[in-house]
Design an enzyme around this catalytic site. Sequence first.
Site, PDB file in Angstrom:
ATOM      1  N   ALA A 114      19.182   7.958  -0.287  1.00  0.00           N
ATOM      2  CA  ALA A 114      18.278   7.884  -1.440  1.00  0.00           C
ATOM      3  C   ALA A 114      17.401   9.123  -1.573  1.00  0.00           C
ATOM      4  O   ALA A 114      16.815   9.343  -2.635  1.00  0.00           O
ATOM      5  CB  ALA A 114      17.396   6.638  -1.338  1.00  0.00           C
ATOM      6  N   TYR A 239      -1.107   3.348  14.393  1.00  0.00           N
ATOM      7  CA  TYR A 239      -0.540   3.117  13.069  1.00  0.00           C
ATOM      8  C   TYR A 239      -1.418   3.727  11.985  1.00  0.00           C
ATOM      9  O   TYR A 239      -1.182   4.858  11.559  1.00  0.00           O
ATOM     10  CB  TYR A 239      -0.312   1.613  12.808  1.00  0.00           C
ATOM     11  N   LYS A 248       1.124   6.977   4.938  1.00  0.00           N
ATOM     12  CA  LYS A 248       0.733   5.910   4.023  1.00  0.00           C
ATOM     13  C   LYS A 248      -0.411   6.349   3.111  1.00  0.00           C
ATOM     14  O   LYS A 248      -0.476   5.957   1.936  1.00  0.00           O
ATOM     15  CB  LYS A 248       0.338   4.656   4.805  1.00  0.00           C
ATOM     16  N   VAL A 278       8.665  -8.812  11.401  1.00  0.00           N
ATOM     17  CA  VAL A 278       9.608  -8.264  12.372  1.00  0.00           C
ATOM     18  C   VAL A 278      10.731  -7.615  11.580  1.00  0.00           C
ATOM     19  O   VAL A 278      11.565  -8.288  10.985  1.00  0.00           O
ATOM     20  CB  VAL A 278      10.165  -9.364  13.299  1.00  0.00           C
ATOM     21  N   THR A 279      10.734  -6.295  11.546  1.00  0.00           N
ATOM     22  CA  THR A 279      11.757  -5.540  10.842  1.00  0.00           C
ATOM     23  C   THR A 279      12.298  -4.460  11.771  1.00  0.00           C
ATOM     24  O   THR A 279      11.698  -4.158  12.809  1.00  0.00           O
ATOM     25  CB  THR A 279      11.199  -4.875   9.570  1.00  0.00           C
TER      26      THR A 279
END
Length: 399
Positions: A114, A239, A248, A278-279
């Site tokens: 992509a 994060y 982000k 959960v990915t």
Amino acid sequence: MSIQQITPKQRGYLIVNSHPAGSEATVDRQWRRIEPAAATGRAPVVLVLGASAGYGQAILLAGLRRHGVRGIGVAYEGAATERRTATAGWYRTAATSALAEGSGGDVTFVNADAYADATRAEVLKLLAERYGPVDHLVYSLASPRRTDPATGEVHHSVIKPIGSPYTSPSLLFDDGAPQVGTVDLAPADEAERAATVKVMGGEDWGLWVRALAEADLLSPGFTTVALSYVGSEITAPVYRQGTIGAAKEHLEATARELQTGVLADRGRAFTVVAGAAVTQASTAIPSIALYTSLLRNVLGEDGWRTTDDQAVDLWEQLTGAKEPALDDRGRIRLDGWELDPAVQDRVRELWADPEAALAADPAGAAWFYNQFRQLYGWDVPGVDYTVGVETAVPWPGQR
């Protein structure tokens, strides 16, 4: 035909093969969990970038199930070979396509990078010829690398803190048994921070929106969303305050630039702050597994909001059934259940002594491990892993 009896090849949080029937079953279970709704009016045209996993997949399934969407899903997955199965996302895409066809939907799946200009050109051509202007663009890409289409340079993202080293407890699994370990990360340098922003920031999202605009493929009332995450102060150093957080922040700045620029008087752009999940992307982030396991213990099954639950909520806001739940930075928030102060207070108490917390209640860690394995089609209830399965499943539209 390539019928094989396969077993998982796993090391830590890396599983290099997937199970076709198990992957299909996970999609079927998602489909059944999403409450159907009678579609009314014109079917919205959608373009989902990152349609084979995580929130992108959940949003596409919810759109199909509840709103009869039509359009294009883009993913970048690997086919089966003589030595390896296809990726789990390949099998999930085949299952999603079958469900779309069975429900009378019209979704075309493009297997391509992509980030590449050639993919954008292919998708724009397909939209113009088959679907027309886009109502909703969902940007849900997660990748460790990106080739800049303007320069050809390959940028690699890193998961590191910024400014100071990071030491934290983490969740490890030895033969499926949860253990608390420790992760130590050195801070990122400026080149690493900048590369992570190049991969995971908003530059590519902006390219897609501008390409649609230039091709006159924005419908009246066009809306685009990009998936983001804030999370707890517990995980903030690695994060939100780290390299991913810098990306982000760039993503959120891109939403504002799109809104005041190419989409001024033509549409809307939002980042969507989703809740914990959960990915395949989240399991790569140090300490997230432990945090998510403890969060699950606090919330239990009834308090947990799945990706499907959140996708349904998002569609209600995109379609105007509900007003967008915006924060003071203009972001759509789906994570209130996770960041409820009482929930976070209890997670912090458990985080203070995670070994004792897991010993007292191992259910959250066991749940996390099971969810992680199911990402690759393993440990799915109702699937017989003792029988051979066809691994060479064709990509949708290729027979």
